[in-house]
Design a protein around this motif. Structure first.
Motif: not given
Length: 317
Positions: A208-215, A194-199, A165-177
């Protein structure tokens, strides 16, 4: 392949509906040509179990009966697979047709069309056309994001997911569980709540900000799922629908009509610009960025800074 499977399912359904006694696997295999062509007993068993599950998912009630000798047979009783009489007036049929026409670009399009076909077969009056236009405006829910279908299924099956997931203020995406709760559409954009397990907290993600495949992840939810009303309120807040103050912006004349519709005050500045006072809530900065150079934030200062940060992130790619 799709036609062959559909034919096989139809033949199996007809066999199970047409019998007065339970049929064994062996009898079913001998009666259906596709099963006779199976290369081995294991191959037939796998095919039969998949077909049986598919028919049950389609709504066919299949009974498993064991006789005194311990042999297992299958049948689908007609009285258990008969729909009750369907009575719809013209307004109800029109409402169903309108709902079916909403879904045109997503997995639900086929399900909606199939449901109306079943209603027609079950006795929907011939003089009622559920697809008939009932107004100048037709509802549409666009679904262009590839993440929509896997997330919809994950929400339905209560399966945790992982995505970039790439936030609007971030240049690169990060992994979200995430433990997905529900999908909601606001202002033409889809959001996942949903519930963000990491946070360790609830979060809302714009598809539209989700990149790649949803696993998918084969684990259970760890957080309690709130009711649907609470989820909608959460998405509304994150999408900027809940405002607790005002913002002052400058907007080009003849531009940004959605902003003008939200404005509580509009003043002409001249020179091709207007000044608007609009409700300010979470997510307004992301919305303003979508209007690009047609919008200039005047106040508050933190909103202006957020918009500038987002524009810089977009510029960096």
């Amino acid at each position: 392949m799709a036609i062959a499977k559909a034919e096989r399912l139809m033949n199996l359904a007809l066999c199970l509906l047409g019998t007065r006694r339970p049929l064994s696997k062996r009898e079913l295999r001998d009666s259906i040509e596709a099963y006779l062509e199976a290369s081995s007993d294991d191959s037939f068993n796998r095919m039969f179990e998949r077909d049986k599950d598919d028919l049950r998912e389609l709504g066919l009630v299949i009974e498993t009966v064991e006789n005194l000798d311990g042999d297992v047979g299958y049948l689908a009783r007609r009285d258990s697979n008969r729909l009750p009489p369907i009575t719809l007036d013209a307004e109800e049929a029109a409402a169903l047709g309108l709902a079916a026409k909403v879904w045109q670009q997503a997995r639900l399009a086929g399900a909606a069309s199939g449901a109306l076909q079943k209603l027609r077969a079950a006795g929907l009056p011939e003089d009622v056309d559920p697809y008939e236009a009932h107004g100048a405006l037709e509802p549409r829910i666009p679904v262009h994001e590839a993440a929509f279908e896997p997330l919809m299924l994950a929400c339905r099956d209560r399966r945790p997911v992982v995505f970039e997931y790439r936030k609007a203020t971030a240049a690169h995406p990060e992994t979200r569980h995430v433990e997905p709760w529900a999908l909601e559409c606001w202002r033409g954009h889809w959001y996942l709540a949903g519930w963000d397990r990491d946070r360790g907290a609830e979060r809302v993600f714009r598809l539209s900000r989700i990149t790649g495949k949803v696993r998918s992840r084969g684990t259970r939810f760890t957080a309690e799922v709130p009711d649907v009303v609470t989820v909608r309120e959460t998405v509304a807040g994150w999408a900027g629908e809940t405002a607790d103050r005002s913002a002052l912006i400058r907007l080009r004349t003849d531009a940004g009509y959605p902003l003008r519709a939200k404005a509580t005050a509009v003043r002409e500045l001249g020179g091709g610009w207007d000044e608007l006072e609009i409700p300010y809530g979470h997510g307004l900065d992301a919305w303003l960025v979508e209007f690009g150079p047609d919008v200039v934030v005047l106040e508050p200062a933190e909103l202006r800074a957020d918009v500038v940060d987002r524009l810089r992130a977009v510029a960096k790619g």
